[in-house]
Design a protein around this motif. Structure first.
Motif, PDB file in Angstrom:
ATOM      1  N   SER A 151      11.021 -28.769  93.067  1.00  0.00           N
ATOM      2  CA  SER A 151      10.324 -27.922  92.101  1.00  0.00           C
ATOM      3  C   SER A 151      10.521 -28.447  90.677  1.00  0.00           C
ATOM      4  CB  SER A 151      10.835 -26.478  92.187  1.00  0.00           C
ATOM      5  OG  SER A 151      12.172 -26.379  91.780  1.00  0.00           O
ATOM      6  N   THR A 152       9.489 -28.313  89.865  1.00  0.00           N
ATOM      7  CA  THR A 152       9.565 -28.731  88.462  1.00  0.00           C
ATOM      8  C   THR A 152      10.422 -27.756  87.658  1.00  0.00           C
ATOM      9  OG1 THR A 152       7.396 -29.775  88.588  1.00  0.00           O
ATOM     10  CG2 THR A 152       8.180 -29.180  86.384  1.00  0.00           C
ATOM     11  N   PRO A 185       4.360 -26.627  89.807  1.00  0.00           N
ATOM     12  CA  PRO A 185       3.646 -27.907  89.894  1.00  0.00           C
ATOM     13  C   PRO A 185       4.072 -28.764  91.081  1.00  0.00           C
ATOM     14  CG  PRO A 185       4.239 -27.441  87.629  1.00  0.00           C
ATOM     15  CD  PRO A 185       4.909 -26.395  88.459  1.00  0.00           C
ATOM     16  N   GLY A 186       5.298 -28.551  91.575  1.00  0.00           N
ATOM     17  CA  GLY A 186       5.781 -29.319  92.716  1.00  0.00           C
ATOM     18  C   GLY A 186       5.365 -28.766  94.065  1.00  0.00           C
ATOM     19  N   GLY A 187       4.734 -27.601  94.097  1.00  0.00           N
ATOM     20  CA  GLY A 187       4.316 -27.011  95.355  1.00  0.00           C
ATOM     21  C   GLY A 187       4.461 -25.502  95.328  1.00  0.00           C
ATOM     22  N   VAL A 188       4.250 -24.894  96.466  1.00  0.00           N
ATOM     23  CA  VAL A 188       4.417 -23.440  96.605  1.00  0.00           C
ATOM     24  C   VAL A 188       5.713 -23.211  97.383  1.00  0.00           C
ATOM     25  CG1 VAL A 188       3.463 -21.300  97.512  1.00  0.00           C
ATOM     26  CG2 VAL A 188       1.933 -23.051  96.578  1.00  0.00           C
ATOM     27  N   PHE A 189       6.674 -22.562  96.732  1.00  0.00           N
ATOM     28  CA  PHE A 189       8.002 -22.392  97.306  1.00  0.00           C
ATOM     29  C   PHE A 189       8.232 -20.940  97.719  1.00  0.00           C
ATOM     30  CE2 PHE A 189       8.232 -26.183  94.802  1.00  0.00           C
ATOM     31  CZ  PHE A 189       9.135 -27.012  95.463  1.00  0.00           C
ATOM     32  N   VAL A 190       9.018 -20.780  98.778  1.00  0.00           N
ATOM     33  CA  VAL A 190       9.439 -19.458  99.241  1.00  0.00           C
ATOM     34  C   VAL A 190      10.936 -19.520  99.535  1.00  0.00           C
ATOM     35  CG1 VAL A 190       9.246 -17.695 101.035  1.00  0.00           C
ATOM     36  CG2 VAL A 190       7.187 -18.865 100.213  1.00  0.00           C
ATOM     37  N   VAL A 220      14.892 -22.331 101.953  1.00  0.00           N
ATOM     38  CA  VAL A 220      13.919 -22.716 100.937  1.00  0.00           C
ATOM     39  C   VAL A 220      12.818 -23.534 101.601  1.00  0.00           C
ATOM     40  CG1 VAL A 220      13.559 -23.928  98.749  1.00  0.00           C
ATOM     41  CG2 VAL A 220      15.737 -22.751  99.187  1.00  0.00           C
ATOM     42  N   SER A 221      11.585 -23.046 101.493  1.00  0.00           N
ATOM     43  CA  SER A 221      10.435 -23.744 102.069  1.00  0.00           C
ATOM     44  C   SER A 221       9.490 -24.175 100.962  1.00  0.00           C
ATOM     45  CB  SER A 221       9.686 -22.839 103.056  1.00  0.00           C
ATOM     46  OG  SER A 221      10.525 -22.434 104.107  1.00  0.00           O
ATOM     47  N   ARG A 222       8.799 -25.268 101.202  1.00  0.00           N
ATOM     48  CA  ARG A 222       7.777 -25.745 100.260  1.00  0.00           C
ATOM     49  C   ARG A 222       6.491 -26.009 101.023  1.00  0.00           C
ATOM     50  NH1 ARG A 222       8.124 -31.183  96.568  1.00  0.00           N
ATOM     51  NH2 ARG A 222       8.384 -32.137  98.611  1.00  0.00           N
ATOM     52  N   ASP A 223       5.404 -25.415 100.540  1.00  0.00           N
ATOM     53  CA  ASP A 223       4.092 -25.592 101.171  1.00  0.00           C
ATOM     54  C   ASP A 223       4.144 -25.292 102.667  1.00  0.00           C
ATOM     55  OD1 ASP A 223       3.090 -26.336  98.677  1.00  0.00           O
ATOM     56  OD2 ASP A 223       3.442 -28.473  99.035  1.00  0.00           O
ATOM     57  N   GLY A 224       4.900 -24.251 103.020  1.00  0.00           N
ATOM     58  CA  GLY A 224       4.939 -23.785 104.395  1.00  0.00           C
ATOM     59  C   GLY A 224       5.897 -24.525 105.309  1.00  0.00           C
TER      60      GLY A 224
END
Length: 246
Positions: free
Chosen positions: A122-123, A137-142, A153-157
């Protein structure tokens, strides 16, 4: 730790917000494993971290980058927990302490996942209490709690890593740091990497290949010869080496 010198290294000052400190660090200080391939001994002593990152204007990997900036954040009045992370390889999670990240509590009492030592991530810091999507900007995080009390921690699913939110001393990571440097199967020993944030994209030297990624896509080209490789390190990352490694 000379906090003002460190902040100057990343183009920040004592008034810079936690959010912007995260981005500034990713832009200025590369994630790199060049020291391993140069035969350097990687030390987590604060003076050695300061010497490498500030005086010699190098980068490092997670134990160095997050280890150093944690000290700076504490000097700025933030509460910082150094936490162990299991990185997801695509098939399973690795061992605990495979990665070092930070849980930072700001001046309003909000806790953030602060990680400038993962390479592409993540930025900006991620809010630990948020259970919905965090667009970056680095993706969609959950960030989601696990039944064991960890944080997934997940990024883009896709799973990125799992945080054990127990605070540790930096010295707890020294065996893992040594293992990453010396174990023949470590991915840090399989090839060189030097990468940093560039706008909302990324600029990377992987081996002898220069890679640029941005919203328009990805471009890459070979760096021919030692002179061109050393020049690219110097001009794109401010990293001055006396010999080429790849």
């Amino acid at each position: 730790m000379d906090v003002d010198a460190y902040l100057d290294r990343i183009g920040a000052d004592r008034s810079t917000s936690l959010r912007e400190l995260h981005r500034a660090h990713l832009v200025a200080v590369p994630f790199e494993n060049l020291g391993i391939h140069l035969g350097e001994t990687i030390s987590l002593h604060p003076e050695d971290l300061f010497d490498k990152i500030v005086r010699r204007r190098r980068g490092g990997f997670c134990y160095e980058l997050n280890g150093a900036v944690a000290i700076v954040l504490e000097e700025l009045g933030y509460a910082v927990a150094r936490v162990g992370v299991r990185v997801h390889s695509g098939e399973r999670f690795g061992p605990i302490l495979d990665h070092l990240a930070l849980l930072v509590t700001d001046h309003d009492g909000e806790q953030w996942l602060f990680d400038v030592g993962f390479g592409a991530h993540s930025t900006y810091p991620l809010k630990v209490s948020e259970r919905g999507e965090q667009k970056d900007p680095g993706g969609v995080f959950v960030i989601a709690p696990t039944p064991e009390g960890d944080l997934l921690v997940s990024r883009d699913g896709q799973p990125e890593y799992q945080v054990e939110p127990r605070a540790r001393d930096l010295g707890d990571f020294e065996p893992a740091c040594w293992w990453q440097q010396t174990w023949p199967g470590s991915h840090f020993r399989k090839g060189t990497i030097c990468t940093r944030l560039d706008g909302d994209g990324r600029i990377t030297i992987s081996g002898r290949k220069l890679v640029r990624t941005d919203q328009k896509g990805r471009t890459e080209r070979a760096l021919d010869g030692d002179a061109e490789l050393l020049a690219a390190y110097r001009e794109l990352f401010g990293v001055v080496l006396d010999r080429a490694v790849s």
